[in-house]
Write an enzyme that holds these catalytic residues in place. Structure first.
Site, short mmCIF file in Angstrom:
data_model
loop_
_atom_site.label_atom_id
_atom_site.label_comp_id
_atom_site.label_asym_id
_atom_site.label_seq_id
_atom_site.Cartn_x
_atom_site.Cartn_y
_atom_site.Cartn_z
N GLU A 91 -8.96 7.19 -0.51
CA GLU A 91 -7.27 7.59 -0.37
C GLU A 91 -7.07 7.43 1.35
O GLU A 91 -8.01 7.55 2.07
CB GLU A 91 -7.18 9.09 -0.74
CG GLU A 91 -5.87 9.36 -0.59
CD GLU A 91 -5.75 10.95 -0.67
OE1 GLU A 91 -4.71 11.60 -1.11
OE2 GLU A 91 -6.62 11.73 -0.47
N LYS B 117 -0.80 8.36 -7.86
CA LYS B 117 -1.07 9.88 -8.02
C LYS B 117 -0.10 10.45 -8.96
O LYS B 117 1.15 10.51 -8.65
CB LYS B 117 -1.50 10.41 -6.73
CG LYS B 117 -2.10 11.75 -6.60
CD LYS B 117 -2.19 12.11 -5.11
CE LYS B 117 -2.81 13.46 -4.94
NZ LYS B 117 -3.14 13.82 -3.60
N CYS C 209 -7.86 12.59 -4.82
CA CYS C 209 -8.22 13.85 -4.06
C CYS C 209 -7.80 15.05 -4.91
O CYS C 209 -8.69 15.47 -5.78
CB CYS C 209 -7.06 13.77 -2.97
SG CYS C 209 -7.51 14.86 -1.64
#
Length: 495
Positions: A256, A313, A364
């Site tokens: 990321e 995301k 994440c």
């Protein structure tokens, strides 16, 4: 005792990581609230929750102390209010079962509210590498949390029986309960362990390019340096592959934020990434921030073609990627200026098809959300990756956040029966086998490329098949038990 319970819970998680304390913490909390009134129960819940969440989230101080304080207060208050439900449940005959259900229920609440929830601190996620972890493959992390809390409840029951001067027969029964509960919890890996047989495999490589340690660099310089670091590490690795010192990977994964500059809007950034992809000659999944609108993405680059598929995301970080109450917070904090524009979320699972590989991506914060990880598997993924950027949380040398995230990735591997590749900008990066074993891992603040051969499994674990039903059933039965306990309390002669 409530404070010690909270500290025991915190120590069950990394960086301390003494996983049996995940059973001791619930037992101590039960002993603390046993026989107490509503006000005392809430107060003890605050003491336990504060002692748990203050150290658990200490890494957040590196971003903003007030963000850490706000999260700790919020999670502690939710925990303390939920503790009121313990009082009536402890009046039931089978209260160790009821308490285990209560633990899963309060975790379910914290996982979802407010602003999408905070899945850190679930008992199950402290069990990476423990013999208990196999229960996650059968009923997901909620079932594993239930088994741990049930063991703690049985331990508390035994102590209360002994301290209450019960008869010898009661002592033996209580001891037997502890032995059975502990034996069942510890048999998780006997109940289910993913053991790959003959089948397709792939070599996966993760690139940890490292980032400047200082926050004082101008934003654009910092961003270009990070991308250049990952390109340089990939090109160096490509030279080792050509020289025969390393096997050629089937896929390469950047973390990321490996580029915070949209490659489609920056010819220099595009050229830097394209040169690295051409050098390695393999598909590279790049963690990119895309503009118009701003999105956090995993972008698949192919040699000679450039960027192709994109995963966006879905679960954005509140007060990180999305700022609630932006106008109000802008009057007394710097949070809105740190993130001047809200990110736009994605809305679907994406599986990248790379030869035999079907790669599912979570980014994440998403690693802790069971439904998101499971959705990638149900969409056809036979390999999972976690792209993450831990740099801000590690500036003072703390490793709590990255190690806790690694633990969650390992439990995700067990739950789904999939290998997981964790790619971090600064570490800890890792490649994890489907049974949760770590095949390769990095340290922090080092530039390194990890590589390992992993199985590509397409079968489903029981947890994949049952989805969220174990959690729903446990929470539903706990609510019924709570209602029954409250009704009995109001009936004359039932105390």
């Amino acid at each position: 005792m409530a404070v010690i319970a909270g500290l025991a819970l915190a120590a069950a998680f990394p960086p301390v990581g003494v996983w049996p304390l995940a059973m001791v913490g619930p037992a101590l909390l039960i002993l603390a609230v046993w026989g107490k009134g509503p006000r005392a129960t809430v107060g003890l819940g605050l003491a336990c929750g504060g002692a748990f969440f203050v150290p658990l989230f200490s890494w957040l101080i590196n971003v903003a102390w007030y963000a850490w304080a706000a999260l700790v207060v919020l999670e502690t208050v939710i925990f303390a209010v939920a503790a009121l439900g313990l009082r009536p449940l402890l009046r039931l005959r089978a209260w160790p079962l009821a308490v285990a259900g209560w633990w899963v229920a309060q975790e379910a609440v914290r996982d979802r509210i407010p602003w999408g929830g905070m899945p850190w601190g679930r008992l199950a996620m402290s069990q990476a590498g423990a013999p208990t972890s196999g229960w996650a493959a059968i009923g997901g992390p909620p079932l594993l949390s239930f088994a741990l809390a049930l063991t703690g409840g049985c331990l508390a029951f035994a102590l209360i029986t002994v301290l209450g001067h019960g008869r010898p027969g009661q002592h033996r029964a209580a001891g037997a309960m502890v032995v059975l509960a502990l034996g069942a919890a510890m048999a998780g890996n006997l109940a289910w362990t993913t053991t790959p047989g003959p089948g397709p495999t792939a070599i996966v490589a993760t690139v940890q390019g490292n980032v400047p340690h200082s926050r004082s660099l101008p934003k654009v310089l910092r961003a270009t340096t990070v991308t250049a670091n990952h390109a340089r590490a990939t090109i160096k690795f490509a030279g080792q592959v050509r020289a025969g010192r390393e096997p050629a990977p089937d896929v390469v994964i950047w973390p990321e934020n490996s580029t915070d500059i949209d490659p489609s809007l920056s010819p220099n950034t595009y050229a830097t990434i394209a040169a690295a992809v051409a050098a390695i000659g393999r598909p590279v999944l790049v963690g990119a921030v895309l503009d118009h609108p701003v999105r956090n993405a995993g972008q698949l680059w192919l040699p000679g073609r450039g960027p192709t598929q994109v995963y966006l995301k879905r679960q954005l970080v509140p007060f990180g990627e999305v700022i609630p109450f932006r106008g109000f917070l802008d009057t007394f904090t710097s949070l809105p200026s740190l993130q001047p524009q809200n990110f736009t979320p994605g809305h679907r699972a994406v599986v990248f098809r790379i030869g035999q590989i079907r790669l599912g991506d979570v980014i994440c914060y998403e690693v802790g959300f069971d439904n998101l990880v499971r959705s990638e598997v149900l969409a056809g993924a036979n390999l999972l990756t976690v792209q993450t950027n831990d740099a801000d949380f590690e500036l003072d040398g703390q490793t709590g956040e990255t190690l806790q995230q690694l633990g969650m990735a390992r439990i995700d591997a067990v739950t789904t029966g999939r290998a997981v590749a964790v790619a971090s900008t600064t570490g800890i990066s890792a490649i994890i086998a489907p049974d949760g074993r770590v095949l390769a891992r990095s340290t922090t603040w080092k530039q390194v490329v990890l590589e390992a051969r992993v199985p590509l499994l397409s079968g489903f674990t029981p947890a994949d098949r049952v989805g969220s039903w174990p959690e729903l059933v446990i929470v539903g039965l706990t609510l019924l038990a709570l209602g029954w306990a409250l009704i009995r309390r109001r009936q004359p002669g039932t105390e």
